[in-house]
Design a protein around this motif. Sequence first.
Motif, PDB file in Angstrom:
ATOM      1  N   ARG A 116       0.800  -1.231   0.000  1.00 21.43           N
ATOM      2  CA  ARG A 116       0.000   0.000   0.000  1.00 21.43           C
ATOM      3  C   ARG A 116       0.835   1.285   0.000  1.00 21.43           C
ATOM      4  NH1 ARG A 116      -2.676  -3.204  -1.591  1.00 21.43           N
ATOM      5  NH2 ARG A 116      -4.698  -3.936  -0.912  1.00 21.43           N
ATOM      6  N   GLY A 149       1.868   2.570  -2.732  1.00 27.02           N
ATOM      7  CA  GLY A 149       1.490   3.275  -3.963  1.00 27.02           C
ATOM      8  C   GLY A 149       2.303   2.866  -5.188  1.00 27.02           C
ATOM      9  N   LYS A 150       2.927   1.708  -5.143  1.00 27.67           N
ATOM     10  CA  LYS A 150       3.777   1.267  -6.266  1.00 27.67           C
ATOM     11  C   LYS A 150       3.003   1.160  -7.571  1.00 27.67           C
ATOM     12  CE  LYS A 150       4.723  -2.433  -4.063  1.00 27.67           C
ATOM     13  NZ  LYS A 150       3.920  -2.053  -2.895  1.00 27.67           N
ATOM     14  N   SER A 151       1.862   0.467  -7.539  1.00 26.23           N
ATOM     15  CA  SER A 151       1.098   0.276  -8.783  1.00 26.23           C
ATOM     16  C   SER A 151       0.589   1.615  -9.310  1.00 26.23           C
ATOM     17  CB  SER A 151      -0.074  -0.676  -8.555  1.00 26.23           C
ATOM     18  OG  SER A 151       0.412  -1.944  -8.165  1.00 26.23           O
ATOM     19  N   THR A 152       0.128   2.461  -8.399  1.00 28.52           N
ATOM     20  CA  THR A 152      -0.355   3.793  -8.785  1.00 28.52           C
ATOM     21  C   THR A 152       0.755   4.585  -9.467  1.00 28.52           C
ATOM     22  OG1 THR A 152      -1.847   3.803  -6.879  1.00 28.52           O
ATOM     23  CG2 THR A 152      -1.340   5.946  -7.870  1.00 28.52           C
ATOM     24  N   ARG A 174       4.143  -6.484 -13.324  1.00 25.29           N
ATOM     25  CA  ARG A 174       4.064  -6.681 -11.879  1.00 25.29           C
ATOM     26  C   ARG A 174       4.665  -8.020 -11.508  1.00 25.29           C
ATOM     27  NH1 ARG A 174      -2.015  -5.888  -9.963  1.00 25.29           N
ATOM     28  NH2 ARG A 174      -0.967  -6.221  -7.973  1.00 25.29           N
ATOM     29  N   ARG A 223       0.991 -12.992 -11.813  1.00 29.08           N
ATOM     30  CA  ARG A 223       0.041 -14.039 -11.415  1.00 29.08           C
ATOM     31  C   ARG A 223      -0.540 -14.789 -12.608  1.00 29.08           C
ATOM     32  NH1 ARG A 223      -2.301 -12.016  -5.636  1.00 29.08           N
ATOM     33  NH2 ARG A 223      -0.777 -10.363  -5.256  1.00 29.08           N
ATOM     34  N   ARG A 260      10.155 -14.589 -11.579  1.00 24.09           N
ATOM     35  CA  ARG A 260      10.893 -13.504 -12.237  1.00 24.09           C
ATOM     36  C   ARG A 260      11.686 -14.050 -13.420  1.00 24.09           C
ATOM     37  NH1 ARG A 260      10.638 -11.812  -6.911  1.00 24.09           N
ATOM     38  NH2 ARG A 260      12.450 -12.947  -6.154  1.00 24.09           N
ATOM     39  N   ARG A 311       7.495  -4.096  -8.237  1.00 20.25           N
ATOM     40  CA  ARG A 311       8.191  -5.075  -7.388  1.00 20.25           C
ATOM     41  C   ARG A 311       9.152  -5.917  -8.218  1.00 20.25           C
ATOM     42  NH1 ARG A 311       6.201  -5.530  -2.148  1.00 20.25           N
ATOM     43  NH2 ARG A 311       3.964  -5.233  -1.853  1.00 20.25           N
ATOM     44  N   ARG A 330       2.993  11.445   1.043  1.00 20.54           N
ATOM     45  CA  ARG A 330       2.460  12.653   0.396  1.00 20.54           C
ATOM     46  C   ARG A 330       1.394  12.294  -0.637  1.00 20.54           C
ATOM     47  NH1 ARG A 330       7.395  15.057  -2.363  1.00 20.54           N
ATOM     48  NH2 ARG A 330       7.840  12.857  -2.638  1.00 20.54           N
TER      49      ARG A 330
HETATM   50  N1  T5A Z   1       5.944 -10.808  -2.470  1.00 18.66           N
HETATM   51  C1  T5A Z   1       6.144 -10.256  -3.708  1.00 18.66           C
HETATM   52  C2  T5A Z   1       6.825 -11.763  -1.938  1.00 18.66           C
HETATM   53  O1  T5A Z   1       6.627 -12.251  -0.819  1.00 18.66           O
HETATM   54  N2  T5A Z   1       7.913 -12.159  -2.684  1.00 18.66           N
HETATM   55  C3  T5A Z   1       8.156 -11.645  -3.925  1.00 18.66           C
HETATM   56  O2  T5A Z   1       9.139 -12.044  -4.598  1.00 18.66           O
HETATM   57  C4  T5A Z   1       7.231 -10.668  -4.467  1.00 18.66           C
HETATM   58  C5  T5A Z   1       7.464 -10.088  -5.847  1.00 18.66           C
HETATM   59  C6  T5A Z   1       1.779  -9.260  -3.248  1.00 18.66           C
HETATM   60  C7  T5A Z   1       2.563  -9.760  -2.076  1.00 18.66           C
HETATM   61  O3  T5A Z   1       3.606 -10.596  -2.526  1.00 18.66           O
HETATM   62  C8  T5A Z   1       4.744 -10.420  -1.710  1.00 18.66           C
HETATM   63  C9  T5A Z   1       4.679  -8.987  -1.301  1.00 18.66           C
HETATM   64  C10 T5A Z   1       3.195  -8.677  -1.207  1.00 18.66           C
HETATM   65  O4  T5A Z   1       2.780  -8.894   0.134  1.00 18.66           O
HETATM   66  P1  T5A Z   1       1.594  -7.209  -4.820  1.00 18.66           P
HETATM   67  O5  T5A Z   1       0.783  -7.974  -5.788  1.00 18.66           O
HETATM   68  O6  T5A Z   1       2.564  -6.230  -5.336  1.00 18.66           O
HETATM   69  O7  T5A Z   1       2.409  -8.212  -3.896  1.00 18.66           O
HETATM   70  O8  T5A Z   1       0.657  -6.481  -3.774  1.00 18.66           O
HETATM   71  P2  T5A Z   1      -0.561  -5.570  -4.114  1.00 18.66           P
HETATM   72  O9  T5A Z   1      -1.526  -5.906  -3.053  1.00 18.66           O
HETATM   73  O10 T5A Z   1      -0.977  -5.579  -5.519  1.00 18.66           O
HETATM   74  O11 T5A Z   1      -0.019  -4.117  -4.025  1.00 18.66           O
HETATM   75  P3  T5A Z   1       0.428  -3.362  -2.766  1.00 18.66           P
HETATM   76  O12 T5A Z   1      -0.366  -3.691  -1.562  1.00 18.66           O
HETATM   77  O13 T5A Z   1       1.889  -3.554  -2.633  1.00 18.66           O
HETATM   78  O14 T5A Z   1       0.011  -1.879  -3.108  1.00 18.66           O
HETATM   79  P4  T5A Z   1       0.805  -0.756  -3.924  1.00 18.66           P
HETATM   80  O15 T5A Z   1       0.951  -1.160  -5.349  1.00 18.66           O
HETATM   81  O16 T5A Z   1       2.005  -0.309  -3.216  1.00 18.66           O
HETATM   82  O17 T5A Z   1      -0.258   0.424  -3.768  1.00 18.66           O
HETATM   83  P5  T5A Z   1      -1.373   0.894  -4.824  1.00 18.66           P
HETATM   84  O18 T5A Z   1      -0.776   1.807  -5.802  1.00 18.66           O
HETATM   85  O19 T5A Z   1      -2.129  -0.280  -5.287  1.00 18.66           O
HETATM   86  O20 T5A Z   1      -2.261   1.781  -3.841  1.00 18.66           O
HETATM   87  C11 T5A Z   1      -2.994   1.212  -2.785  1.00 18.66           C
HETATM   88  C12 T5A Z   1      -4.180   2.136  -2.455  1.00 18.66           C
HETATM   89  O21 T5A Z   1      -3.713   3.399  -1.977  1.00 18.66           O
HETATM   90  C13 T5A Z   1      -4.111   4.470  -2.823  1.00 18.66           C
HETATM   91  C14 T5A Z   1      -4.511   3.827  -4.133  1.00 18.66           C
HETATM   92  O22 T5A Z   1      -5.481   4.583  -4.832  1.00 18.66           O
HETATM   93  C15 T5A Z   1      -5.047   2.481  -3.656  1.00 18.66           C
HETATM   94  O23 T5A Z   1      -6.366   2.592  -3.227  1.00 18.66           O
HETATM   95  N3  T5A Z   1      -2.973   5.386  -2.935  1.00 18.66           N
HETATM   96  C16 T5A Z   1      -2.883   6.593  -2.340  1.00 18.66           C
HETATM   97  N4  T5A Z   1      -3.761   7.266  -1.542  1.00 18.66           N
HETATM   98  C17 T5A Z   1      -3.353   8.468  -1.075  1.00 18.66           C
HETATM   99  N5  T5A Z   1      -2.135   9.043  -1.359  1.00 18.66           N
HETATM  100  C18 T5A Z   1      -1.251   8.409  -2.147  1.00 18.66           C
HETATM  101  N6  T5A Z   1      -0.061   8.989  -2.401  1.00 18.66           N
HETATM  102  C19 T5A Z   1      -1.609   7.114  -2.677  1.00 18.66           C
HETATM  103  N7  T5A Z   1      -0.976   6.230  -3.477  1.00 18.66           N
HETATM  104  C20 T5A Z   1      -1.809   5.182  -3.622  1.00 18.66           C
END
Ligand code: T5A
Length: 236
Positions: free
Chosen positions: A20, A22-25, A63, A67, A100, A121, A208
């Motif tokens: 969370r 914000g990587k994907s964003t 990503r 998956r 990967r 990631r 931020r």
């Molecule tokens: N994993 C991964 C391992 O254990 N080993 C590995 O080798 C790898 C590659 C899944 C899990 O896998 C583990 C790590 C993880 O636990 P994932 O699919 O990347 O990894 O996880 P996701 O759930 O898809 O993504 P993240 O939880 O990491 O979220 P992000 O991408 O960091 O955040 P994002 O951009 O999706 O934003 C989340 C929410 O916050 C809001 C967005 O709109 C969204 O609602 N947001 C903001 N709100 C306010 N201000 C900001 N600046 C914001 N930026 C985003």
Amino acid sequence: RRPAFMMGRGALIVFEGLDRSGKSTQAQLLARALTEGGKDVLAPSPVQRPPSDDAAGVEYVWRFPDRSTHIGQTLNTYLSSKDAEPLHPRVQHLLFSANRWERAEAIRAALVAGRSVILDRYTYSGIVYSCSLGLELDWCMPPDAGLPRPDVVCFLSVSPEVAARRGEFGLERYENTEMQRRVRDNFERLFAHTAVSDHNIHNFDADREMQAVHRDIVELVQRVIANVADSPSTSV
Ligand code: T5A
Ligand code: NA
């Protein structure tokens, strides 16, 4: 625009950070900004696209875990249900790394063809999450050795309090405060490791608002893309 055969290589741009952060964003915002900056780029999509040979200069967002592959589906089942049968941490680590490697040749081919690739990631998450399950750092690093090396790593630093307020936190396996604290400590430990400390890692304050973070990232990445065009791609 220079014809494809005169073009330098693309840049490998990696986003890393806690859940969370914000990587994907930010990956999507960056892809869009590079497109609008006049490059010949496919519209970014939250779904990853395989490279096609007919479009030079395209940025891709991929990503990890990916998956969509066979191994990726196993990882998805494991991650998305806290009730799923646990995988042994070492097995799980090797599967994430293999996932990967499934994409390594395609990434390298895109870079050579002059396309920049944006990764959501990469190896750093792979090492850090496994260490946070109790595996040794020195055991976790070798399986990724030889993968394409990033030209820049954008680390999004978010405080646990802010992350917890963002959408859907808590649904996946590792989304709990205790695990996230270990992950944060292990990122710090990894980035200080001699094998990684020269990887052009940049910290961004991701508490931020999105556009402020985005502006800083674009400025850095544009410099990186301009600089790598004439340098060879290497391995982790
Ligand atoms: N994993 C991964 C391992 O254990 N080993 C590995 O080798 C790898 C590659 C899944 C899990 O896998 C583990 C790590 C993880 O636990 P994932 O699919 O990347 O990894 O996880 P996701 O759930 O898809 O993504 P993240 O939880 O990491 O979220 P992000 O991408 O960091 O955040 P994002 O951009 O999706 O934003 C989340 C929410 O916050 C809001 C967005 O709109 C969204 O609602 N947001 C903001 N709100 C306010 N201000 C900001 N600046 C914001 N930026 C985003
Ligand atoms: Na994400």
